[in-house]
Design an enzyme around this catalytic site. Structure first.
Site, PDB file in Angstrom:
ATOM      1  N   ARG A  85     -40.746  -4.922 -15.321  1.00 31.28           N
ATOM      2  CA  ARG A  85     -40.873  -6.312 -14.877  1.00 31.28           C
ATOM      3  C   ARG A  85     -42.245  -6.864 -15.275  1.00 31.28           C
ATOM      4  O   ARG A  85     -42.383  -8.040 -15.560  1.00 31.28           O
ATOM      5  CB  ARG A  85     -40.649  -6.447 -13.367  1.00 31.28           C
ATOM      6  CG  ARG A  85     -40.934  -7.848 -12.872  1.00 31.28           C
ATOM      7  CD  ARG A  85     -40.189  -8.274 -11.612  1.00 31.28           C
ATOM      8  NE  ARG A  85     -39.968  -7.240 -10.637  1.00 31.28           N
ATOM      9  CZ  ARG A  85     -40.927  -6.712  -9.842  1.00 31.28           C
ATOM     10  NH1 ARG A  85     -42.167  -7.130  -9.937  1.00 31.28           N
ATOM     11  NH2 ARG A  85     -40.612  -5.781  -8.986  1.00 31.28           N
ATOM     12  N   LYS A 102     -35.960 -22.653 -28.486  1.00 31.08           N
ATOM     13  CA  LYS A 102     -35.780 -23.687 -29.496  1.00 31.08           C
ATOM     14  C   LYS A 102     -36.268 -23.176 -30.857  1.00 31.08           C
ATOM     15  O   LYS A 102     -35.697 -22.246 -31.372  1.00 31.08           O
ATOM     16  CB  LYS A 102     -36.466 -24.961 -29.038  1.00 31.08           C
ATOM     17  CG  LYS A 102     -36.159 -25.338 -27.561  1.00 31.08           C
ATOM     18  CD  LYS A 102     -34.709 -25.715 -27.335  1.00 31.08           C
ATOM     19  CE  LYS A 102     -34.323 -25.853 -25.862  1.00 31.08           C
ATOM     20  NZ  LYS A 102     -35.161 -26.706 -25.045  1.00 31.08           N
TER      21      LYS A 102
HETATM   22  C1  LIG Z   1     -35.668 -26.641 -23.766  1.00 29.29           C
HETATM   23  C2  LIG Z   1     -36.998 -27.153 -23.373  1.00 29.29           C
HETATM   24  C3  LIG Z   1     -37.660 -26.670 -22.241  1.00 29.29           C
HETATM   25  C4  LIG Z   1     -37.031 -25.636 -21.319  1.00 29.29           C
HETATM   26  O1  LIG Z   1     -36.740 -24.433 -21.983  1.00 29.29           O
HETATM   27  P1  LIG Z   1     -35.538 -23.472 -21.510  1.00 29.29           P
HETATM   28  O2  LIG Z   1     -35.669 -22.287 -22.392  1.00 29.29           O
HETATM   29  O3  LIG Z   1     -34.263 -24.239 -21.686  1.00 29.29           O
HETATM   30  O4  LIG Z   1     -35.776 -23.139 -20.065  1.00 29.29           O
HETATM   31  C5  LIG Z   1     -38.905 -27.182 -21.944  1.00 29.29           C
HETATM   32  N1  LIG Z   1     -39.487 -28.119 -22.722  1.00 29.29           N
HETATM   33  C6  LIG Z   1     -38.889 -28.599 -23.821  1.00 29.29           C
HETATM   34  C7  LIG Z   1     -39.574 -29.642 -24.644  1.00 29.29           C
HETATM   35  C8  LIG Z   1     -37.623 -28.149 -24.190  1.00 29.29           C
HETATM   36  O5  LIG Z   1     -37.019 -28.641 -25.270  1.00 29.29           O
END
Ligand SMILES: *Cc1c(COP(=O)(O)O)cnc(C)c1O
Length: 384
Positions: free
Chosen positions: A52, A202
């Site tokens: 963890r 992303k």
């Molecule tokens: C997707 C996103 C998040 C959150 O990320 P997750 O992995 O979905 O929790 C935060 N900020 C931006 C700009 C994003 O595109």
């Protein structure tokens, strides 16, 4: 391969050139152990106790991202939200926090509900205006300024260096959600930010198959040690396989980001004066908000995210999204496939997204195909 001397493309392509010590493999093994052997004398000289808190599966991804950002240390989290919320959970009840009116919607929701209920004083302001930031800062009370640039879903741009200067003068930290810019296009830490956050879900992973987040700090500090504790104790820890996939995704980050940026610019230019498009929002266009700042603080492109406003209002926008074939109707961004989304439907009441806005995540398809698909969808939505 030493960390600091190579071009970011070389750092990414070789994932820092790490070789597995034991097997000489050029690709890391997948470490899945949840626990580590204690020495006979009751010590833990490996530096690892329990997964963890520590996981060798994280080391390479963290090192690559830290090198690309020019930071002191990177920490992986189970999601972008786990990373972002750790930044706020490491603050103290009663702390004053500034965040933008235009920002990633789920985080804004969490800030205005959970964070507020747990005692943070969250104030949403226009982060594109240094005067508004200066007026909202409360020296000695404001602990942190959170910015996102370019910001969902209008792609407004915030001047990182100027905001850092203002925050620091008031004794506050500056944290930047740099998910859309990626470390290839913007270096927030070099511009004065204290912490950088990415939804690694992303662009960093880039293949729509991992949920992950990361924080990078400019320096060690008591605050950063609290962030480390949040990950270890609250337990928003990434899985080993996700960390392994993330290293694989990072190897092509530079090629993916550059290609998406070039295509997004071509799409923005193509639809800028289109009769069925009311407005194109993209920091690469000289007429868009923040272009001047973006041209200064972004290098090598303006990213793969843009929005278009359909003529004919909300119904027309939803009809356009219904008619695309290549652009997939789905949320998220930064994958190899292009995505289209009617943002106001997702965000609901209080959204800064106009009802006619379609958010576009430019993927890696042929840009001619992408433009033609939007052209036919716009025409079909208007019965042409
Ligand atoms: C997707 C996103 C998040 C959150 O990320 P997750 O992995 O979905 O929790 C935060 N900020 C931006 C700009 C994003 O595109």
């Amino acid at each position: 391969m030493s960390d600091k001397t190579h071009h970011p493309d070389t750092v990414a392509a070789q994932a820092l050139g790490w070789i597995d010590e034991r097997t000489r493999a050029v690709i890391p093994p997948l470490h899945v152990s949840t626990t580590y052997l204690r020495d006979e004398d009751n010590q833990y000289r490996s530096g690892r106790i329990y997964a963890r808190a520590d996981n060798p599966a994280f080391d390479q991804a963290e090192a690559v991202i830290n090198t690309l950002e020019g930071g002191h240390q990177a920490l992986l989290f189970a999601s972008g939200m786990a990373a972002a919320t750790a930044v706020f959970q490491a603050l103290k009840p009663g702390d004053h926090v500034l965040a933008p009116k235009v920002m990633y919607w789920s985080l804004r929701n969490w800030l205005m509900n959970f964070a507020t209920e747990w005692g943070l004083h969250v104030e949403l302001i226009d982060m594109t205006s240094p005067a508004a930031v200066a007026a909202a800062l409360r020296p000695g009370k404001t602990a942190l300024v959170w910015i996102e640039t370019p910001a969902n879903p209008l792609w407004t741009v915030t001047d990182i260096a100027e905001t850092a200067r203002l925050a620091h003068a008031a004794g506050a930290l500056l944290a930047v959600d740099s998910t859309v810019a990626t470390p290839l296009l913007t270096k927030p830490l070099a511009l004065g930010a204290d912490v950088v956050m990415h939804a690694a879900t992303k662009y960093l992973n880039g293949h729509s198959d991992v949920i992950a987040g990361v924080l990078v700090t400019r320096e060690d500090s008591p605050y950063w040690q609290r962030v480390r504790k949040v990950r270890a104790q609250v337990g928003g820890t990434l899985g080993s396989f996700e960390a392994w996939l993330l290293v694989r995704g990072l190897r092509t980050l530079h090629l993916r980001v550059r290609a998406a940026s070039v295509s997004a610019m071509a799409i923005a230019r193509h639809f800028e004066s289109h009769p069925l498009v009311a407005e194109v929002l993209y920091p690469g266009l000289p007429r868009c908000q923040g272009h001047e700042v973006a041209a200064r603080q972004m290098t090598g492109g303006f990213g793969g995210m843009l929005s278009i406003r359909a003529r004919g209002g909300e119904a027309a926008a939803i009809a356009v999204a219904a008619k695309t074939a290549i652009w997939k109707r789905a949320t998220s961004l930064g994958g190899t496939e292009s995505l289209i989304e009617h943002r106001a439907s997702v965000e609901g009441a209080g959204t800064p997204a106009p009802p006619d806005l379609l958010r576009l995540s430019t993927g890696l398809e042929d840009v001619g195909d992408l433009i033609a698909d939007l052209e036919q969808a716009l025409a079909a939505a208007h019965g042409r």
